[in-house]
Design an enzyme around this catalytic site. Sequence first.
Site, PDB file in Angstrom:
ATOM      1  N   ASP A 255      -2.242   6.050  -3.125  1.00 17.48           N
ATOM      2  CA  ASP A 255      -1.505   5.875  -3.138  1.00 17.48           C
ATOM      3  C   ASP A 255      -0.648   4.235  -4.085  1.00 17.48           C
ATOM      4  O   ASP A 255      -1.841   4.415  -4.995  1.00 17.48           O
ATOM      5  CB  ASP A 255      -1.501   5.056  -1.749  1.00 17.48           C
ATOM      6  CG  ASP A 255      -2.903   4.223  -1.872  1.00 17.48           C
ATOM      7  OD1 ASP A 255      -2.935   3.818  -2.093  1.00 17.48           O
ATOM      8  OD2 ASP A 255      -2.652   3.090  -0.742  1.00 17.48           O
TER       9      ASP A 255
ATOM     10  N   SER B  36       0.866  -1.271  -0.085  1.00 14.66           N
ATOM     11  CA  SER B  36      -0.596   0.592  -0.458  1.00 14.66           C
ATOM     12  C   SER B  36       0.928   1.210   0.036  1.00 14.66           C
ATOM     13  O   SER B  36       1.556   1.411  -1.066  1.00 14.66           O
ATOM     14  CB  SER B  36      -0.909   0.107   1.142  1.00 14.66           C
ATOM     15  OG  SER B  36      -2.236   1.267   1.414  1.00 14.66           O
TER      16      SER B  36
ATOM     17  N   ASP C 276      -5.909   2.023  -3.418  1.00 14.45           N
ATOM     18  CA  ASP C 276      -7.630   1.737  -2.627  1.00 14.45           C
ATOM     19  C   ASP C 276      -7.279   3.278  -2.027  1.00 14.45           C
ATOM     20  O   ASP C 276      -8.659   3.265  -0.757  1.00 14.45           O
ATOM     21  CB  ASP C 276      -7.198   0.901  -1.994  1.00 14.45           C
ATOM     22  CG  ASP C 276      -6.287   0.502  -0.965  1.00 14.45           C
ATOM     23  OD1 ASP C 276      -5.221   1.224  -0.664  1.00 14.45           O
ATOM     24  OD2 ASP C 276      -6.045  -0.299   0.172  1.00 14.45           O
TER      25      ASP C 276
END
Length: 460
Positions: free
Chosen positions: A252, A105, A256
């Site tokens: 990012d 992430s 998400d």
Amino acid sequence: MGKYFGTDGFRGEANMNLTADHAYKIGRFIGWYFADLHKKSDKERARIVIGKDTRRSSYMFEYSLIAGLVASGADAYMLHVTTTPSVAYVTRQDSFDCGIMISASHNPYHDNGIKLINKNGEKMEESFINEIEAYLDGEYEVLGVKVAEVPFAHREEIGETVDYVVGRNRYIGYLISLGMHSFRGKRIGLDCANGASWNIAKSVFEALGAKTYVINAEPNGTNINTNCGSTHMESLVELVKEKNLDVGFAFDGDADRCLCVDELGNIVSGDHILYVCGKYMAKRGELTGDTVVTTVMSNFGLYKAFDKAGIKYAKTAVGDKYVYEYMQANGHALGGEQSGHIIYNKYASTGDGILTSLKMMEVMLAEKKPLSELTAGFTVFPQVLVNVRVKSKAEAQNDPKVQEAVAKVADILGDSGRILVRESGTEPVIRVMVEAATEEECHKYVDSVVDVIKAQGHEA
């Protein structure tokens, strides 16, 4: 949270606490679990779909997972570089048994992670995660007998590897179909964080007619999230101001999350997005129960703005997983986090940065207002958040001296602010956050707790 898997998958530094061997064993277990123990018929093999972000180590983990999957008799479908929400979408729409996303992430490039998605496109159930962890530790049992290694598939039972870029393309088409208005004449900045959105976001916005200005869309394996994307908004702010753009959107590493920059160059947080979209959906009768689901990290100012707008709210633990679970259990349509994980229950089963940017465009175009005007009713309370890297999150959190320092700050603040100390679900970090009347107070009270954590020897 388990030993390996936190709120957002198995995450760690590549080849340190998350290795290729871990990935292979996870692949072996998942492949066996769906291909043999829980197969639907003797003639139908299990199907697992895999996506990855742009980290150098993502390819290593992809190959290791695939080797494990096919060795156990499952077919592995490769989406290649794509976003986490696209894996969730494809898993659900194309009836896969399981989806896997390789990403850390917003973390730096040297970290990576393995996120598991169930057949409904949701984060995998804890019960299944617990079984994988037991297998990794050599503690997995079937009918009371420990299984040190699941059996290999042989001959025609060995799984196949399938190029499935068509799934990613279908997801792009789905996003385009959600555009309720033409973006023609709109000038939009996109910061792709040198991550998974680099080959998707531009295509979606230009298909809807926008003139795009794209930055940080040249991934090289080691520049994902580096001074860019939703955790470093400076470049996008500068771009919007320099080019006089209508709006900017930052994603990012796995896309998400989405944060925005309004036409004046102001950063628009996930709380702002919840406020703007919550009011818009309530006006249109689309906000189920007139309630927006937030987390305990949302700003006091958001709740005051909701109160004024007549919108109710719920609070969950931090993590889009918990937001989604609450939304599902109570039938709510909108929820999310200050960090930019926004969930639109009608359209997706997870946070989706590009979807969020499209919904923000919908509000701007439908209301015929710039983003700065749409956020004007929300005044942010000063907030300071400090992350302390610690040896043991549990020991630091439960230290009596630390708890005493936290209680002291809470008592001083009373109803004029708040302090929140919590463990990160994805990093060896304790997060100390204070909201108060002034930023000076916030820093003072955060430092008073951080100093105790360090003085007690918990800092790593």
